[in-house]
Design a protein around this motif. Sequence first.
Motif, PDB file in Angstrom:
ATOM      1  N   SER A   1       9.087  54.995 -45.616  1.00 56.10           N
ATOM      2  CA  SER A   1      10.438  54.444 -45.471  1.00 56.10           C
ATOM      3  C   SER A   1      10.923  53.775 -46.749  1.00 56.10           C
ATOM      4  O   SER A   1      12.049  54.035 -47.217  1.00 56.10           O
TER       5      SER A   1
ATOM      6  N   GLN B   1      13.893  55.029 -49.228  1.00 60.29           N
ATOM      7  CA  GLN B   1      15.051  54.177 -49.447  1.00 60.29           C
ATOM      8  C   GLN B   1      15.282  53.933 -50.936  1.00 60.29           C
ATOM      9  O   GLN B   1      16.424  53.927 -51.409  1.00 60.29           O
ATOM     10  N   SER B   2      14.227  53.738 -51.674  1.00 63.00           N
ATOM     11  CA  SER B   2      14.337  53.509 -53.118  1.00 63.00           C
ATOM     12  C   SER B   2      14.909  54.736 -53.819  1.00 63.00           C
ATOM     13  O   SER B   2      15.766  54.610 -54.715  1.00 63.00           O
TER      14      SER B   2
ATOM     15  N   VAL C   1      16.002  54.739 -42.221  1.00 62.47           N
ATOM     16  CA  VAL C   1      16.495  55.287 -43.488  1.00 62.47           C
ATOM     17  C   VAL C   1      18.004  55.105 -43.486  1.00 62.47           C
ATOM     18  O   VAL C   1      18.710  55.591 -42.602  1.00 62.47           O
TER      19      VAL C   1
END
Length: 356
Positions: free
Chosen positions: A32, A36-37, A62
């Motif tokens: 996750s 996300q990064s 997400v």
Amino acid sequence: PSVRVAAPPALPTGAVNQVPTAIAHDCSVDVSAAMQSWIASVPDNSTLRLARNACYRVDETVLLEGRNRILLDGNGATLKSVTTGSRTRAQLKLKGGSDLTVRNLIVRGANPNAGANAKAYHPELEAQSGFQLNGVTNVLLDHVQAYDTYGDFVYVGPARQLPSRGVTVANSTFDRSGRQGISVTSAVGVVIEANTISDVARSVFDLEANTAETEIRDIRIVGNVTGAAVNFWLANKGFPAHIGSVQITDNRMDVASGGLVFVYAKRGDLRGPYDVERNRFIAAGVISDEGATGAFFFSYTTDVTIRANDVTFPAGKAMPAVELRNAHHVVVTGNRFLNAGRTVVASQGSTDIRTS
């Protein structure tokens, strides 16, 4: 009624960004944070592409927030949650932003008992949607799939009291939910077209305002094929709100839901118009609400048309086809109601009811 069709989102003209190979794509670990990064590192007006047929374990939401002109190309990949998670987790959440397209993506929740059964629904986890859309503008979910959710397959609602606008859910497959199929709680201009939706723990389609100020307008539910659902095929209760311009056309039920169409309000603005045409339905009539007995139930509504539908009713029950309470300007014409009782049952407060 005149229903405005959701406009297709503008597609990005910028770079195609492939997901980093360092993000595990076999669902062996939770990615996750890494996912996300990566999403945050990609600018607007871009395509994000997942690895073909990969599996990404995501035990947290997400999120695409405030993004514009983004295409998320799932490329046949899956976002899969393994842990039970919090009440508000979604496999994919779009919040704010505009011109967002999601294609060829599969999401899988963690509900081991999801489906049209009593064990599927967990109130403490009912907000856990597969795809959650909040306050977005011009969004397309195309050729996506969702399975085994604790909440809805797709939830379309507000962000900071602003409704979603211009949302299309099309050509997609949804199976085994823990709550509704597709919910709309605050939106203007929603098209739900050519989807297959089955094994729903509550209602297949739910138009439900959460506040009295909410708008739910310009809704098209067209050409879908549906399977089993515990509650209604379409439920439209909730707060008295600004609800109308709802088109329900050319849908087909392969398996009966517990109830058929239930539209209920008892104060506030009259809801409407509603146009229900050329659908093939099965009226089981095994559940009810507010003491309703008719398969099509409309309360505190105006401008309702029920035309050219083919509906099979349970034999021997003499179930009313249409029940009206304080409903006005209603046309019921050209339908085939096999095994139904009375065509229309109307309360004293209903006016201008025309049948043929």
